[in-house]
Design a protein around this motif. Sequence first.
Motif, PDB file in Angstrom:
ATOM      1  N   GLY A  37       0.921  -1.052   0.136  1.00  0.00           N
ATOM      2  CA  GLY A  37       0.193  -0.052  -0.071  1.00  0.00           C
ATOM      3  C   GLY A  37       0.904   1.174  -0.024  1.00  0.00           C
ATOM      4  O   GLY A  37       2.024   1.364   0.590  1.00  0.00           O
ATOM      5  N   ALA A  38       0.439   2.182  -0.574  1.00  0.00           N
ATOM      6  CA  ALA A  38       1.075   3.609  -0.688  1.00  0.00           C
ATOM      7  C   ALA A  38       1.460   3.984   0.540  1.00  0.00           C
ATOM      8  O   ALA A  38       2.310   4.968   0.808  1.00  0.00           O
ATOM      9  CB  ALA A  38       0.174   4.670  -1.448  1.00  0.00           C
ATOM     10  N   ASP A  39       0.572   3.736   1.727  1.00  0.00           N
ATOM     11  CA  ASP A  39       0.875   4.317   3.019  1.00  0.00           C
ATOM     12  C   ASP A  39       1.539   3.407   3.911  1.00  0.00           C
ATOM     13  O   ASP A  39       1.963   3.559   5.088  1.00  0.00           O
ATOM     14  CB  ASP A  39      -0.289   4.744   3.709  1.00  0.00           C
ATOM     15  CG  ASP A  39      -1.165   3.533   3.844  1.00  0.00           C
ATOM     16  OD1 ASP A  39      -1.144   2.702   3.386  1.00  0.00           O
ATOM     17  OD2 ASP A  39      -2.247   3.592   4.653  1.00  0.00           O
ATOM     18  N   HIS A  45       4.460   6.223  -4.277  1.00  0.00           N
ATOM     19  CA  HIS A  45       4.008   6.526  -5.712  1.00  0.00           C
ATOM     20  C   HIS A  45       3.963   4.932  -6.320  1.00  0.00           C
ATOM     21  O   HIS A  45       4.398   4.754  -7.265  1.00  0.00           O
ATOM     22  CB  HIS A  45       5.004   7.328  -6.593  1.00  0.00           C
ATOM     23  CG  HIS A  45       5.244   8.545  -5.756  1.00  0.00           C
ATOM     24  ND1 HIS A  45       4.149   9.478  -5.753  1.00  0.00           N
ATOM     25  CD2 HIS A  45       6.301   9.176  -5.070  1.00  0.00           C
ATOM     26  CE1 HIS A  45       4.875  10.632  -5.085  1.00  0.00           C
ATOM     27  NE2 HIS A  45       6.009  10.381  -4.551  1.00  0.00           N
ATOM     28  N   ARG A  46       3.156   4.139  -5.549  1.00  0.00           N
ATOM     29  CA  ARG A  46       3.088   2.601  -6.195  1.00  0.00           C
ATOM     30  C   ARG A  46       1.921   2.712  -7.169  1.00  0.00           C
ATOM     31  O   ARG A  46       1.767   1.443  -7.657  1.00  0.00           O
ATOM     32  CB  ARG A  46       2.877   2.034  -4.869  1.00  0.00           C
ATOM     33  CG  ARG A  46       4.101   1.929  -3.974  1.00  0.00           C
ATOM     34  CD  ARG A  46       3.760   1.030  -2.670  1.00  0.00           C
ATOM     35  NE  ARG A  46       4.881   1.209  -2.066  1.00  0.00           N
ATOM     36  CZ  ARG A  46       6.069   0.358  -2.146  1.00  0.00           C
ATOM     37  NH1 ARG A  46       6.145  -0.403  -3.039  1.00  0.00           N
ATOM     38  NH2 ARG A  46       7.159   0.395  -1.191  1.00  0.00           N
ATOM     39  N   ALA A  92       8.569  14.263  -3.768  1.00  0.00           N
ATOM     40  CA  ALA A  92       9.067  12.964  -3.689  1.00  0.00           C
ATOM     41  C   ALA A  92       8.163  12.112  -2.514  1.00  0.00           C
ATOM     42  O   ALA A  92       7.801  11.150  -2.594  1.00  0.00           O
ATOM     43  CB  ALA A  92      10.607  12.893  -3.134  1.00  0.00           C
ATOM     44  N   ILE A  93       7.546  13.056  -1.610  1.00  0.00           N
ATOM     45  CA  ILE A  93       7.024  12.349  -0.454  1.00  0.00           C
ATOM     46  C   ILE A  93       5.609  13.164  -0.147  1.00  0.00           C
ATOM     47  O   ILE A  93       5.760  14.327   0.335  1.00  0.00           O
ATOM     48  CB  ILE A  93       7.729  12.326   0.770  1.00  0.00           C
ATOM     49  CG1 ILE A  93       9.391  11.873   0.398  1.00  0.00           C
ATOM     50  CG2 ILE A  93       7.133  11.598   1.927  1.00  0.00           C
ATOM     51  CD1 ILE A  93      10.237  11.972   1.641  1.00  0.00           C
ATOM     52  N   PRO A  94       4.450  12.358  -0.335  1.00  0.00           N
ATOM     53  CA  PRO A  94       3.207  13.138  -0.328  1.00  0.00           C
ATOM     54  C   PRO A  94       3.077  13.403   1.300  1.00  0.00           C
ATOM     55  O   PRO A  94       3.625  12.835   2.016  1.00  0.00           O
ATOM     56  CB  PRO A  94       2.110  11.744  -0.405  1.00  0.00           C
ATOM     57  CG  PRO A  94       3.076  10.926  -1.236  1.00  0.00           C
ATOM     58  CD  PRO A  94       4.275  10.819  -0.901  1.00  0.00           C
ATOM     59  N   PRO A  95       2.250  14.564   1.514  1.00  0.00           N
ATOM     60  CA  PRO A  95       2.212  15.302   3.083  1.00  0.00           C
ATOM     61  C   PRO A  95       1.800  13.916   4.033  1.00  0.00           C
ATOM     62  O   PRO A  95       2.385  14.288   5.008  1.00  0.00           O
ATOM     63  CB  PRO A  95       1.153  16.051   2.768  1.00  0.00           C
ATOM     64  CG  PRO A  95       0.918  16.303   1.326  1.00  0.00           C
ATOM     65  CD  PRO A  95       1.344  15.168   0.578  1.00  0.00           C
ATOM     66  N   SER A  96       0.995  13.175   3.767  1.00  0.00           N
ATOM     67  CA  SER A  96       0.688  12.212   4.858  1.00  0.00           C
ATOM     68  C   SER A  96       1.867  11.226   5.084  1.00  0.00           C
ATOM     69  O   SER A  96       2.036  11.016   6.147  1.00  0.00           O
ATOM     70  CB  SER A  96      -0.649  11.529   4.631  1.00  0.00           C
ATOM     71  OG  SER A  96      -0.461  10.700   3.526  1.00  0.00           O
TER      72      SER A  96
END
Length: 126
Positions: A37-39, A45-46, A92-96
Amino acid sequence: MFRELSADVVTAAAHQMRSGRPSFQIRALRGAASDVGADESAFAHRDAQFSVVAFGSDAQRLDLMWEPRGRRSTGLYTSFEASDRPARIAEAIPPSTLARLRRITERIDPRHLFRDNFPVGPGGDE
């Protein structure tokens, strides 16, 4: 990272190849990368289908060529990024994910010894 290879990305790739500077790669993603999972890790960025890597000695020229395509990308992979601009961390890295990495960093590395290659220390000091 791109979900699809649009005509303008392919055109830019062809232009770079014809320019005599063929330092260019398109890597297919998915498979095991999409099993997580993305998280669930720092690499979020999967959902990207392709990783596009362009490199050369003229960073300004590459930026001009790829900047319009980058606006449609889904992010970037830090191991292939040469820019050290702090703003790149948001790409590169989403906020969450960044918030989660910062919480982990504060718990595991409060003195920020691991700060090279896109450090995720407290907000604002990347």
